[in-house]
Design a protein around this motif. Structure first.
Motif, PDB file in Angstrom:
ATOM      1  N   LEU A 290       0.855  -1.186   0.000  1.00 23.62           N
ATOM      2  CA  LEU A 290       0.000   0.000   0.000  1.00 23.62           C
ATOM      3  C   LEU A 290       0.888   1.232   0.000  1.00 23.62           C
ATOM      4  N   ARG A 291       0.479   2.244  -0.752  1.00 24.64           N
ATOM      5  CA  ARG A 291       1.208   3.498  -0.773  1.00 24.64           C
ATOM      6  C   ARG A 291       0.310   4.603  -0.258  1.00 24.64           C
ATOM      7  N   VAL A 292       0.798   5.290   0.776  1.00 26.39           N
ATOM      8  CA  VAL A 292      -0.001   6.292   1.475  1.00 26.39           C
ATOM      9  C   VAL A 292       0.651   7.662   1.320  1.00 26.39           C
ATOM     10  N   SER A 293      -0.106   8.640   0.843  1.00 28.92           N
ATOM     11  CA  SER A 293       0.393  10.010   0.732  1.00 28.92           C
ATOM     12  C   SER A 293       0.145  10.734   2.047  1.00 28.92           C
ATOM     13  N   VAL A 294       1.210  11.280   2.622  1.00 26.25           N
ATOM     14  CA  VAL A 294       1.096  11.913   3.938  1.00 26.25           C
ATOM     15  C   VAL A 294       1.825  13.250   3.950  1.00 26.25           C
ATOM     16  N   PRO A 295       1.369  14.181   4.796  1.00 27.46           N
ATOM     17  CA  PRO A 295       2.126  15.421   4.985  1.00 27.46           C
ATOM     18  C   PRO A 295       3.340  15.132   5.857  1.00 27.46           C
TER      19      PRO A 295
ATOM     20  N   LEU B 110       8.136  -1.323   5.952  1.00 27.99           N
ATOM     21  CA  LEU B 110       7.699  -0.013   5.521  1.00 27.99           C
ATOM     22  C   LEU B 110       8.881   0.793   5.031  1.00 27.99           C
ATOM     23  N   ALA B 111       8.615   1.775   4.186  1.00 33.94           N
ATOM     24  CA  ALA B 111       9.658   2.649   3.661  1.00 33.94           C
ATOM     25  C   ALA B 111       9.077   4.035   3.458  1.00 33.94           C
ATOM     26  N   LEU B 112       9.931   5.059   3.613  1.00 36.74           N
ATOM     27  CA  LEU B 112       9.511   6.445   3.481  1.00 36.74           C
ATOM     28  C   LEU B 112      10.176   7.058   2.255  1.00 36.74           C
ATOM     29  N   ALA B 113       9.409   7.819   1.475  1.00 37.86           N
ATOM     30  CA  ALA B 113       9.942   8.506   0.297  1.00 37.86           C
ATOM     31  C   ALA B 113       9.474   9.955   0.337  1.00 37.86           C
ATOM     32  N   PRO B 114      10.287  10.883   0.889  1.00 36.22           N
ATOM     33  CA  PRO B 114       9.868  12.289   0.971  1.00 36.22           C
ATOM     34  C   PRO B 114       9.893  12.963  -0.392  1.00 36.22           C
ATOM     35  N   SER B 115       9.059  13.979  -0.540  1.00 33.22           N
ATOM     36  CA  SER B 115       9.056  14.762  -1.776  1.00 33.22           C
ATOM     37  C   SER B 115      10.301  15.641  -1.815  1.00 33.22           C
ATOM     38  N   GLN B 116      10.568  16.253  -2.993  1.00 33.61           N
ATOM     39  CA  GLN B 116      11.768  17.070  -3.141  1.00 33.61           C
ATOM     40  C   GLN B 116      11.763  18.269  -2.206  1.00 33.61           C
ATOM     41  N   ASP B 117      10.591  18.858  -1.986  1.00 28.83           N
ATOM     42  CA  ASP B 117      10.530  20.011  -1.085  1.00 28.83           C
ATOM     43  C   ASP B 117      10.368  19.601   0.370  1.00 28.83           C
ATOM     44  N   ASN B 118      10.303  18.284   0.620  1.00 24.76           N
ATOM     45  CA  ASN B 118      10.232  17.723   1.979  1.00 24.76           C
ATOM     46  C   ASN B 118       8.969  18.140   2.723  1.00 24.76           C
ATOM     47  N   ARG B 119       7.943  18.586   2.006  1.00 22.62           N
ATOM     48  CA  ARG B 119       6.697  18.994   2.660  1.00 22.62           C
ATOM     49  C   ARG B 119       5.720  17.837   2.800  1.00 22.62           C
ATOM     50  N   GLN B 120       5.887  16.824   1.995  1.00 17.89           N
ATOM     51  CA  GLN B 120       5.025  15.656   2.056  1.00 17.89           C
ATOM     52  C   GLN B 120       5.830  14.452   1.595  1.00 17.89           C
ATOM     53  N   GLY B 121       5.162  13.315   1.466  1.00 12.94           N
ATOM     54  CA  GLY B 121       5.871  12.118   1.034  1.00 12.94           C
ATOM     55  C   GLY B 121       4.925  10.948   0.900  1.00 12.94           C
ATOM     56  N   VAL B 122       5.510   9.811   0.574  1.00 11.89           N
ATOM     57  CA  VAL B 122       4.747   8.579   0.424  1.00 11.89           C
ATOM     58  C   VAL B 122       5.307   7.539   1.383  1.00 11.89           C
TER      59      VAL B 122
ATOM     60  N   GLY C  13      -9.714   6.194   6.505  1.00 10.84           N
ATOM     61  CA  GLY C  13     -10.482   6.794   7.593  1.00 10.84           C
ATOM     62  C   GLY C  13      -9.701   7.849   8.355  1.00 10.84           C
ATOM     63  N   LEU C  14      -8.362   7.766   8.304  1.00 12.53           N
ATOM     64  CA  LEU C  14      -7.517   8.784   8.944  1.00 12.53           C
ATOM     65  C   LEU C  14      -7.387  10.032   8.076  1.00 12.53           C
ATOM     66  N   GLY C  15      -7.892   9.942   6.844  1.00 14.64           N
ATOM     67  CA  GLY C  15      -7.844  11.092   5.946  1.00 14.64           C
ATOM     68  C   GLY C  15      -6.661  11.118   5.005  1.00 14.64           C
ATOM     69  N   PHE C  16      -5.923  10.007   4.893  1.00 15.28           N
ATOM     70  CA  PHE C  16      -4.763   9.956   4.010  1.00 15.28           C
ATOM     71  C   PHE C  16      -5.109   9.190   2.725  1.00 15.28           C
ATOM     72  N   PRO C  17      -4.778   9.730   1.553  1.00 11.41           N
ATOM     73  CA  PRO C  17      -4.985   8.985   0.305  1.00 11.41           C
ATOM     74  C   PRO C  17      -4.143   7.713   0.303  1.00 11.41           C
ATOM     75  N   VAL C  18      -4.744   6.594  -0.085  1.00  9.60           N
ATOM     76  CA  VAL C  18      -4.035   5.315  -0.076  1.00  9.60           C
ATOM     77  C   VAL C  18      -4.392   4.546  -1.341  1.00  9.60           C
ATOM     78  N   ALA C  19      -3.378   3.870  -1.898  1.00 10.87           N
ATOM     79  CA  ALA C  19      -3.587   3.071  -3.094  1.00 10.87           C
ATOM     80  C   ALA C  19      -2.755   1.805  -2.989  1.00 10.87           C
ATOM     81  N   GLN C  20      -3.258   0.724  -3.587  1.00 13.44           N
ATOM     82  CA  GLN C  20      -2.498  -0.523  -3.604  1.00 13.44           C
ATOM     83  C   GLN C  20      -1.631  -0.559  -4.854  1.00 13.44           C
ATOM     84  N   ALA C  21      -0.345  -0.843  -4.656  1.00 12.69           N
ATOM     85  CA  ALA C  21       0.592  -0.859  -5.786  1.00 12.69           C
ATOM     86  C   ALA C  21       0.384  -2.124  -6.620  1.00 12.69           C
TER      87      ALA C  21
END
Length: 357
Positions: free
Chosen positions: A289-294, A317-329, A349-357
């Motif tokens: 699962l890939r979750v977009s988080v702030p 689990l693994a973290l992949a921050p965005s280039q501006d480090n404001r959000q990530g997956v 339900g926590l309000g985070f977009p989630v998708a199955q890879a």
């Protein structure tokens, strides 16, 4: 990876062995008993014997505090004071109340492996002690996500199954499933000894294995268990009070000669035991699962606790921050099927977009 182990008994020594052999880690160890420390070095549980806490944690990526519960709080504070900025500090104590103050530090993650042995001491340490064992983690909102990820990956590498749980929930749960059974075993042994003393010939009749099995843990090492009882006393007192109320209801049914009520009570116990023993982590294929988080404090802890509370195990689990480090997956690997479906629902339900890879 550089690891420090503070307290190199059975648990600390096993962490050292597993980390060295399975995670290719360099392990520094410290123990207040110089003989134990020397033995740990001799057995290969550590690479280097440190002169003190500060020496052990210098340059460490992960610190495990594996001292007795009575010394846990002080040692955790010393470790946090001396550990580098990017180091994650954890403990292995069976109660989280004693390290509650440390949760304000983003580098600290409380921990408790559900693993052990009948024997204590570093000479009984084993590389495979944590294979398949649930390892509770109690992240706080302040916990740095990247440090939680590092600890989670290391625990997975040494064979454990890291599972997030609220610290208060952990202590209530352990009071019932671990600490209360020790209290009961001690009480039953005392009651049986009293009955033996009252017997006319001073001997107990031959009995089946029930008494032996249920009292196996009676009189456990007081150097360890007195600290545990006291450290988790509030939750343990609540558990004892609830037990007393349940026993009182059984007594009332017996006193009233209420056979249907006794049968219902006994049948319910069998059903509940089967349910409890049947609850566990599933194997099989893995879903991602890939979750977009702030990028804000507490996000990883929030997700991990939600899944842990629902009995969903995060395999990795693994973290992949965005280039501006404001959000990530956040990428999560879970058992496919029901676990993945439940996780998707909970995360959404926590309000985070989630998708199955």
């Amino acid at each position: 990876m550089r690891i420090a182990v503070l307290g190199v008994g059975l648990i600390g020594g096993s962490i050292g062995l597993a980390a060295r052999r399975r995670a290719d880690a360099q392990v520094s160890g410290y123990d207040a008993d110089a003989r134990v420390l020397a033995r740990a070095l001799e057995l290969g549980a550590i690479d280097r014997a440190a002169d003190g806490v500060a020496d052990a944690v210098a340059g460490a990526d992960v610190v495990f505090v594996a001292t007795p519960v009575g010394a846990l709080s002080v040692t955790v504070r010393e470790a946090l004071q001396a550990a580098p900025e990017g180091c994650v500090v954890t403990d292995v104590g069976s109660t989280k109340r004693v390290v509650a103050d440390a949760s304000a530090d983003e580098r600290f993650v409380g921990g408790h492996p559900l693993a052990g042995a009948e024997t204590a001491g570093v000479e009984h340490a084993r590389e495979d002690l944590f294979d398949g064992a649930v390892w509770y983690l109690t992240p706080a909102p302040s916990t740095a996500g990247v440090l939680y990820e590092r600890l989670h990956r290391l625990l997975t590498a040494i064979g454990a199954q890291p599972t997030a749980i609220e610290a208060e929930t952990h202590d209530r749960l352990l009071a019932v499933v671990s600490h209360l059974p020790h209290v009961l075993a001690n009480v039953l042994v005392a009651q049986a000894a009293s009955a033996l003393g009252e017997a006319a010939d001073g001997r107990m009749p031959a009995v089946g294995p029930s008494f032996r099995d249920v009292t196996r843990i009676a009189g456990a090492n007081s150097a360890i268990w007195t600290d545990i009882y006291i450290a988790n006393r509030d939750a343990l007192l609540d558990a004892i009070d609830e037990l007393s109320a349940r026993v009182a209801r059984v007594r009332a049914a017996l006193a009233a000669d209420d056979a249907p009520a006794v049968t219902e009570w006994n049948d319910a116990a069998r059903t509940e035991r089967e349910r409890l023993l049947g609850a566990g982590l599933t194997g099989g294929s893995v879903a991602e699962l890939r979750v977009s988080v702030p990028n804000r404090p507490g996000v990883i802890a929030q997700i991990a606790l939600a899944l842990g509370g629902a009995g969903v195990n995060i395999r990795d689990l693994a973290l992949a921050p965005s280039q501006d480090n404001r959000q990530g997956v956040v990428s999560l690997w879970l058992a496919s099927g029901d676990d993945a479906a439940r996780a998707s629902e909970l995360i959404a339900g926590l309000g985070f977009p989630v998708a199955q890879a």
